[in-house]
Design a protein around this motif. Structure first.
Motif, PDB file in Angstrom:
ATOM      1  N   SER A  70     -37.637  45.171 -31.389  1.00 24.27           N
ATOM      2  CA  SER A  70     -37.111  45.567 -32.693  1.00 24.27           C
ATOM      3  C   SER A  70     -36.145  44.324 -33.252  1.00 24.27           C
ATOM      4  O   SER A  70     -36.236  44.197 -34.406  1.00 24.27           O
ATOM      5  N   LEU A  73     -38.715  41.709 -34.834  1.00 27.06           N
ATOM      6  CA  LEU A  73     -38.773  42.134 -35.998  1.00 27.06           C
ATOM      7  C   LEU A  73     -37.610  42.160 -37.132  1.00 27.06           C
ATOM      8  O   LEU A  73     -38.099  42.055 -38.136  1.00 27.06           O
ATOM      9  N   SER A 284     -39.691  48.612 -36.590  1.00 28.24           N
ATOM     10  CA  SER A 284     -38.468  48.343 -36.147  1.00 28.24           C
ATOM     11  C   SER A 284     -37.535  49.284 -35.690  1.00 28.24           C
ATOM     12  O   SER A 284     -36.730  49.481 -34.917  1.00 28.24           O
TER      13      SER A 284
END
Length: 335
Positions: A70, A73, A284
């Motif tokens: 996450s 991204l 994400s």
């Protein structure tokens, strides 16, 4: 399907289910948000119905890998211009917050008769990035597995308490997004705790508090080096230990920070298509909420209460120190 995959699937699947339920609940309670619901629901379920050991491997993977992906991204939606909003005052705040935390936590530990190694682990874990920092510092100062385990538990306990209390302090004392982000991102121990705590405030605070946190993680290399030098005279290394240290080459930073910086650099100089940034943001978001659900599922309060009163007092004093230091430095640097 191999055994490793079978071991991971139950906990990973449960994390995704809790994340999905949280997203549905958030439709009716948008003011709270799916991220906050995910971690609170995870805590509730993890301490009641889903305490089975076979879930741990999957939830651990969700907590670590998905959150790290996450952050990578996130680099596709952030530019150097975004980071520049924090300014030199933001950088100064982080440096002094980390330095003050390290010195203060170390001195409190020594005053309470904790060993030098445990005090340093506590200082580094709270100043930088929780368990990851402790894992990087421990071999450099030759801390034992027992010392490392005790401090990791203590840091996670403190981080959990601050994670749930800092949003209320941030919104009560400050109204500006950057200031709220500085308090949360500059204080909390782990990346997951930062994201979870900031999610209780707003999406904008999640973004900027994560950037403050990333700045702290980048400083991990410096902290490990300084701690190694500080304990150099206390350590007696054998020839084999020296050889092993030279042969083991580690990345200077966690891989996900390198990935974030790479995508952030690309996004700053090359305008990424809207489809890519939107797709990355969607994935994400799902990874983040699933990771937060896993964090909640893994928070076993029973373990925390097993620690001695002396340890709990140490954690309490460190938490008070960090909050007072952060509030003071925010005022000094006028963030």
């Amino acid at each position: 399907m191999n055994q490793k995959t079978k071991d991971i699937l139950p906990g990973l699947g449960l994390s995704f289910i809790v994340a999905g339920i949280s997203k549905i609940i958030a439709i009716w309670i948008p003011s709270i948000g799916a991220a906050t619901i995910a971690i609170l629901l995870g805590i509730l379920l993890g301490n009641t119905f889903f305490k089975q050991p076979f879930l741990s491997k999957g939830t651990k993977l969700a907590e670590s890998l998905l959150l790290e992906l996450s952050i990578v991204l996130l680099g596709t939606t952030v530019t150097f211009q975004t980071i520049a909003h924090m300014g030199f005052n933001g950088i100064g705040f982080i440096i002094f917050q980390m330095a003050g935390t390290i010195v203060g936590v170390y001195l409190i530990g020594k005053k309470m008769n904790f060993s030098k190694k445990m005090s340093l682990l506590m200082a580094g874990g709270n100043a930088v990035c929780g368990s990851s920092a402790i894992g990087a510092i421990a071999p450099e100062i030759e801390a034992s597995d027992e010392e490392k385990g005790q401090i990791i538990t203590l840091v996670n306990l403190l981080g959990t308490v601050l994670m749930l209390t800092l949003p209320f302090i941030a919104t009560s004392v400050f109204s500006d997004v950057l200031t709220q982000s500085a308090l949360i991102g500059g204080t909390l121990q782990s990346v997951g705790q930062v994201v979870a705590s900031a999610s209780m405030v707003s999406k904008e605070v999640v973004e900027f508090s994560t950037l403050f946190k990333i700045m702290r993680i980048i400083m991990l290399v410096v902290v490990v080096f300084c701690f190694s030098k500080f304990t150099e005279k206390d350590r007696v290394q054998t020839i084999n230990e020296v050889t092993d240290a030279k042969t083991k080459k580690k990345l200077p930073l966690p891989w996900y920070i390198i990935g974030f910086l790479f995508f952030c650099t690309v996004n700053s100089f090359v305008h990424l298509p809207e489809e890519i940034s939107q797709g990355a943001h969607f994935i994400s978001g799902w990874f983040e909420i699933t990771a937060l659900a896993a964090i909640g599922l893994r928070l076993d309060f029973a373990k925390f209460f097993k620690e001695g009163v002396r340890f709990l007092i140490y954690a309490l004093l460190v938490g008070i120190l960090q909050i007072i230091l952060a509030l003071s430095l925010i005022y000094v640097f006028q963030i």
